[in-house]
Scaffold this active site. Structure first.
Site, PDB file in Angstrom:
ATOM      1  N   GLU A  22       1.560   3.953   2.811  1.00  0.00           N
ATOM      2  CA  GLU A  22       1.061   4.917   3.793  1.00  0.00           C
ATOM      3  C   GLU A  22       2.005   6.102   3.941  1.00  0.00           C
ATOM      4  OE1 GLU A  22       0.260   2.922   7.494  1.00  0.00           O
ATOM      5  OE2 GLU A  22      -1.683   2.248   6.804  1.00  0.00           O
ATOM      6  N   GLU A  70      -6.238  -2.083   3.332  1.00  0.00           N
ATOM      7  CA  GLU A  70      -5.877  -2.847   4.527  1.00  0.00           C
ATOM      8  C   GLU A  70      -7.029  -2.708   5.489  1.00  0.00           C
ATOM      9  OE1 GLU A  70      -2.188  -1.918   6.506  1.00  0.00           O
ATOM     10  OE2 GLU A  70      -1.076  -1.849   4.614  1.00  0.00           O
TER      11      GLU A  70
HETATM   12  C1  GLA Z   1      -0.308  -0.102   8.405  1.00  0.00           C
HETATM   13  C2  GLA Z   1       0.779  -0.598   7.478  1.00  0.00           C
HETATM   14  C3  GLA Z   1       0.938  -2.099   7.546  1.00  0.00           C
HETATM   15  C4  GLA Z   1       0.911  -2.568   8.982  1.00  0.00           C
HETATM   16  C5  GLA Z   1      -0.355  -2.092   9.653  1.00  0.00           C
HETATM   17  C6  GLA Z   1      -0.479  -2.481  11.101  1.00  0.00           C
HETATM   18  O1  GLA Z   1      -1.511  -0.198   7.846  1.00  0.00           O
HETATM   19  O2  GLA Z   1       0.545  -0.232   6.151  1.00  0.00           O
HETATM   20  O3  GLA Z   1       2.140  -2.439   6.926  1.00  0.00           O
HETATM   21  O4  GLA Z   1       2.019  -2.049   9.635  1.00  0.00           O
HETATM   22  O5  GLA Z   1      -0.373  -0.704   9.654  1.00  0.00           O
HETATM   23  O6  GLA Z   1      -0.413  -3.820  11.258  1.00  0.00           O
END
Ligand code: GLA
Ligand code: CA
Length: 794
Positions: free
Chosen positions: A197, A275
């Site tokens: 991210e 995700e």
């Molecule tokens: C983002 C991150 C994950 C985690 C989620 C929240 O998507 O990529 O590593 O921190 O947020 O749980």
């Protein structure tokens, strides 16, 4: 044969997109080299992932091997398969494998290669996310604390050669463990993620390119690479076209909206939600988070109908044992120990209703030839009768050797990674009360004068001051600082622990900086705790408490910590994590495989005094019992904002679209206090207001840093159904939002939030994001903006 393969490969290549071509060319080379061995391949095709040339829908679930005891790894992988997954997605955390610079550890509980081989043995594929940055509510997002010994360190940036060199070296070590397990070499790894991210942090495509090269150089040179971001920021930077772009979003998302821009920019790319948040993480002192099955399954079904690959984050969250929990900021919000996440498979590995809902849905969308796995036998759970602690070791009677320092320093400078640190110095005598100001406490301090507690400082509430009573002679000042997680997300990730800058004492306006410190480090490893001198007594201050208990059979259990205050627990030498009476987590998961028949040992370090030094093992967890403390609601009882004598700088109307809205004021306005007042909602009967994110723009078109923001008023906050606190407006998480109360009756309009920006600014405009899931409740229509240099009347 070789020619045939070549001819086939080129035919296919001509048909697929440029992105796919890069991979096909890779396949070609691979095929020639290993034509005699049985190899597989995983590539990008026209709007599809291809496994050995055939369309393959990834149904992945995320597992974190350090959050699961090694003996249960196989059980959890089998549970995923039984839920309908064909792939396991994993993170690696750099700081777990390189706790000390240059000493790498991939053994035992950290043996990632073994975990990946188990995935393959279970007939599943694997997606590996080695970082170097991971996030994941893990201390510093997986970055090692020792990076912070470098005073001007920059992380996730090409501008710091030290960071690039160290992260490159770490990736090479990962390569040694895992590169032979790429699918092209006979393993199960179908994709490797570059960074994590990054779009939510920076815009430097060169950094991502340098990190991609490090991943390649680590030996991941055959496997498909990918990256993940949000729909609002994936286009903030560019990566090499061969890297697959994927998006992350939460339960209840509007799928078409999420992929709208993506489809325009990458019309022939396969779609993946890398995700899909099944639930959410919990913070100390904030309500337990859940995500409803309906909204979660609804959007999952939408993805299946559109042949969108996914990974459930988390499929099973497990437990953040030890010191590894992270924190979010702003405002500073440390993570609880349980990482249950309201995931389909609970903390102990049991299926929940969400699990069965997923399985029922997915059985309709299997790839040709696939079968859903069989559920493994459930693991034993036990109760443990009341354990009574009679031995304790007073912390101040067990001080380790001191390290001397003229000025105060954070604990990293004393070569300490985690735990607690006590700073001691002398105070001069004074007949009047004084004020002690600490800049800054990371993260929670108890202040003692001559061994007597005079106050606490809690970073979550941006506190920095305690009152010091008059002292007649030179007094001993002790500041015992307890650390919770390092920030794992966003700008605040450089998060040194202990006391970060200075300690001053104020008599009226006169101040003096305190120096000549003796510093005592209390690390988190079991060896250290086991050496304390225990006596048969109940300590009356910070102390270790020890007990033995006998078991005739072992099994998983949840230790009930609800009569204890704040600290850490070790069972048979395993650090099982942090506890804090404010909740919502009141029990701590202890895996049965860490218990034994016969005598077991438990050590609790409590920084305050327990109400009762006893403990039981329960069969079910308590993760949703919050003990309201001063940090919970921002509005004090009876407080009411009075805007009658101020004129709005803007009266406006938001549309009902779920996107970021940029709003300019008519004139640049100077102010420190920013108030958004909502007077109506988009939905007719809706009385609530909700805001996902708010940013404020200065005269130079810069977004003002949110690090020093503080909500000083919100007329109402929904804190029963979920954590809809007003500070959700600037936590940088687009999926979290403030919402006014709706459980047990709504509060009528207008709804107001007031933010103290931390300093005066020339304000030109603001950006606003409504709640961004499918639900429209709380979306604001008519609103007013007020800006003031001094606090509003209330
Ligand atoms: C983002 C991150 C994950 C985690 C989620 C929240 O998507 O990529 O590593 O921190 O947020 O749980
Ligand atoms: Ca938010």
């Amino acid at each position: 044969m070789k020619k045939l393969i070549l001819a086939f490969v080129f035919c296919v290549a001509a048909y697929y997109s440029t992105q796919a071509q890069n991979n096909i060319e890779k396949t070609n080379i691979g095929a020639i080299k290993t034509a005699s061995v049985q190899t597989s391949d995983f590539t990008l095709g026209q709007n599809e992932f291809l496994l050995n040339g055939k369309p393959f829908l990834i149904r992945a679930g995320e597992l974190h091997f350090p959050r699961i005891p090694r003996a249960y790894w196989d059980h959890r992988i089998k549970m995923l398969k039984a839920m309908g997954m064909n792939t396991v997605c994993i993170y690696l955390f750099w700081n777990l494998h390189e706790e000390r610079m240059d000493s790498f550890d991939f053994s035992g509980q950290k043996d990632v290669a073994e975990f990946v081989r188990l995935i393959q043995a279970n007939g599943m594929y694997c997606i590996v996310r080695p970082g170097p940055y991971a996030c994941a509510e893990w201390d510093m997002g997986g970055l090692p604390w020792w990076l912070l010994k470098k005073k001007d360190v920059k992380v996730r940036s090409k501008d710091d050669p030290f960071f690039m060199e160290r992260s490159g070296k770490y990736l090479k070590e990962v390569g040694k463990q895992l590169s032979s397990l790429q699918i092209q070499k006979g393993g199960s790894i179908i994709m490797v993620q570059v960074e994590n991210e990054y779009g939510a942090f920076g815009k430097d495509g060169d950094y991502m390119e340098a990190t991609r090269k490090n991943v390649l150089a680590a030996g991941f040179d055959r496997v498909q690479l990918m990256r993940c971001d949000w729909s609002s920021n994936f286009n903030n930077y560019q990566t090499a076209p061969s890297v697959a772009v994927t998006l992350n979003f939460g339960a209840g998302s509007d799928i078409d909206k999420q992929f709208e821009l993506f489809k325009k920019l990458y019309p022939s790319a396969p779609l993946m939600c890398s995700e899909y948040w099944t639930g959410w993480f919990d913070n100390w002192g904030r309500p337990h988070e859940t995500r409803s099955i309906n909204s979660f399954i609804g959007s999952l079904k939408d993805m299946m109908e559109r042949r969108i690959s996914f990974s459930l984050y988390m499929a099973h969250g497990g437990t953040t044992f030890g010191q590894w929990g992270g924190a979010n900021a702003p405002p500073y919000s440390p993570m609880v120990t349980s990482y249950d996440y309201d995931a389909p498979i609970d903390e102990q590995g049991r299926p929940t209703d969400k699990f069965f809902a997923v399985r029922d849905l997915l059985k309709n969308y299997l790839n040709p030839g696939e079968k859903i796995g069989v559920m493994p036998t459930a693991l034993e759970v036990i109760e443990i009768p009341k354990i009574t602690f009679i031995k304790s070791a007073n912390l101040f009677e067990n001080l380790p050797p001191a390290q001397k320092s003229k000025s105060i320093m954070p604990m990293e400078m004393f070569d300490q990674g985690w735990g607690r640190i006590n700073y001691r110095t002398n105070l001069t005598a004074s007949t009047v009360p004084r004020k002690l100001v600490i800049t800054d406490v990371h993260d929670w301090a108890s202040i003692f004068i001559n061994g007597k507690l005079v106050g606490n400082i809690d970073r979550r509430r941006a506190e920095n001051t305690v009152q010091i009573p008059p002292v007649s002679r030179d007094a001993v000042l002790d500041i015992l600082v307890e650390t919770t997680g390092r920030v794992n997300f966003g700008e605040a990730i450089i998060d040194r622990k202990g006391i970060t800058q200075k300690v001053e004492i104020f008599e009226g306006d006169r101040s003096e900086e305190l120096t000549e410190w003796s510093c005592y480090s209390f690390p988190v490893d079991y060896d250290f705790q086991s050496k304390m001198i225990f006596k048969n007594e109940h300590a009356t201050g910070p102390a270790w408490h020890k007990a033995n208990f006998k078991l005739s059979k072992t099994g998983d259990t949840y230790l009930d910590l609800s009569t204890w205050s704040k600290g850490m627990v070790w069972v048979n030498g395993h650090n099982i994590g942090r506890f804090w009476k404010i909740g919502p987590q009141q029990t701590m998961f202890v895996p049965g495989v860490w218990l034994k028949k016969g005598i077991n040992e438990i050590i609790v370090l409590d920084l305050e005094v327990p109400i009762q030094s006893t403990m039981m093992g329960l069969k079910r967890p308590v993760v949703d019992k919050i003990v309201p403390d001063a940090s919970l609601l921002v509005r004090k009882n009876g407080q009411k904002l009075d805007l009658s004598s101020v004129i709005p700088v803007l009266k406006g109307k938001f549309d009902d679209q779920k996107n970021w809205k940029d709003i300019m004021l008519k004139n640049i306005t100077i102010g420190r206090y920013f108030c958004l007042e909502a007077t109506t909602s988009q939905l007719d009967k809706d009385m609530t207001s909700a805001i996902a994110e708010l940013q404020v723009m200065d005269a130079e078109n810069h977004m003002i840093s949110t690090q020093k923001w503080k909500v000083i008023y919100a007329d109402s906050e929904e804190m029963t159904a979920a954590n809809h606190a007003a500070d959700r407006i600037y936590d940088n998480q687009e999926s979290t939002f403030w919402q006014s109360q709706y459980i047990g009756g709504t509060v009528p309009h207008p709804h107001q939030v007031v933010i103290d920006l931390g300093a005066e600014y020339q304000i030109k405009g603001f950006r606003y994001l409504p709640r961004s899931d499918k639900n429209k409740s709380g979306m604001i229509k008519d609103y007013n903006i007020y800006i003031s240099v001094s606090p509003f009347k209330m």
